[in-house]
Scaffold this motif. Structure first.
Motif, PDB file in Angstrom:
ATOM      1  N   ALA A  16      -2.627  -6.987  -2.848  1.00  0.00           N
ATOM      2  CA  ALA A  16      -1.854  -7.583  -2.217  1.00  0.00           C
ATOM      3  C   ALA A  16      -0.878  -8.734  -3.066  1.00  0.00           C
ATOM      4  N   PHE A  17      -1.582  -9.450  -4.006  1.00  0.00           N
ATOM      5  CA  PHE A  17      -0.760 -10.184  -5.032  1.00  0.00           C
ATOM      6  C   PHE A  17       0.060  -9.508  -5.514  1.00  0.00           C
ATOM      7  N   LEU A  22       4.002 -11.163  -6.210  1.00  0.00           N
ATOM      8  CA  LEU A  22       4.442 -10.874  -7.441  1.00  0.00           C
ATOM      9  C   LEU A  22       5.854 -10.070  -7.101  1.00  0.00           C
ATOM     10  N   SER A  23       5.757  -8.781  -6.714  1.00  0.00           N
ATOM     11  CA  SER A  23       6.938  -8.001  -6.947  1.00  0.00           C
ATOM     12  C   SER A  23       7.737  -8.539  -5.670  1.00  0.00           C
ATOM     13  N   ALA A  24       7.403  -8.537  -4.571  1.00  0.00           N
ATOM     14  CA  ALA A  24       8.328  -8.472  -3.334  1.00  0.00           C
ATOM     15  C   ALA A  24       9.114 -10.091  -3.279  1.00  0.00           C
ATOM     16  N   ARG A 122      12.864 -16.219   4.041  1.00  0.00           N
ATOM     17  CA  ARG A 122      13.159 -14.723   3.258  1.00  0.00           C
ATOM     18  C   ARG A 122      13.460 -13.586   4.192  1.00  0.00           C
ATOM     19  N   ASP A 123      12.179 -13.619   4.865  1.00  0.00           N
ATOM     20  CA  ASP A 123      12.268 -12.171   5.733  1.00  0.00           C
ATOM     21  C   ASP A 123      13.153 -12.229   6.889  1.00  0.00           C
TER      22      ASP A 123
END
Length: 130
Positions: A16-17, A22-24, A122-123
């Motif tokens: 999840a992290f 980190l990525s998204a 952001r979403d």
């Protein structure tokens, strides 16, 4: 999760992290800073410092679950010989400092409510752009 040998929880938390935080989120925001900011600017250096901290910590967290992958990642880190983060430090399993709860996360906790609001904004923006 490691303390209680609940490795599935550890895998889920690391996954999840890496995927969500980190990525998204972080890398999506940080890439503009890295591409646009001058090479020696504080803004760019602070981003690089966060990435170095992640690269230094993630192999240690993965080591109990994926020892070969963690060791390969640790040895492949692109640091020059003699640097503080050089692979001359040996194996990911030969840590000079003990594995204490604070040693892997020495940073202050963040305000979760503020970050939840930022993630929601952001979403919403991403949905509007699609």
């Amino acid at each position: 999760a490691y303390d209680q040998y609940q490795f599935q929880r550890a895998v889920n938390a690391l996954s999840a992290f890496a995927t969500n935080e980190l990525s998204a989120l972080y890398l999506d925001v940080a890439k503009d800073r890295l591409y646009v900011s001058p090479q020696h600017s504080a803004r760019r250096r602070s981003c690089q410092s966060v990435l170095i901290a992640c690269l230094n910590t993630l192999p240690r967290l993965l080591a109990p679950l994926l020892p070969h992958l963690a060791e390969e990642l640790w040895q492949a880190l692109p640091y020059k010989a003699g640097d503080a983060f050089s692979s001359e430090r040996g194996s990911v399993f030969d840590l000079a400092e003990p594995w204490t709860r604070g040693s892997l996360a020495p940073f202050q906790a963040h305000d979760e409510a503020k970050w939840d609001a930022r993630r929601q904004l952001r979403d919403d923006a991403n949905r509007a752009l699609e």
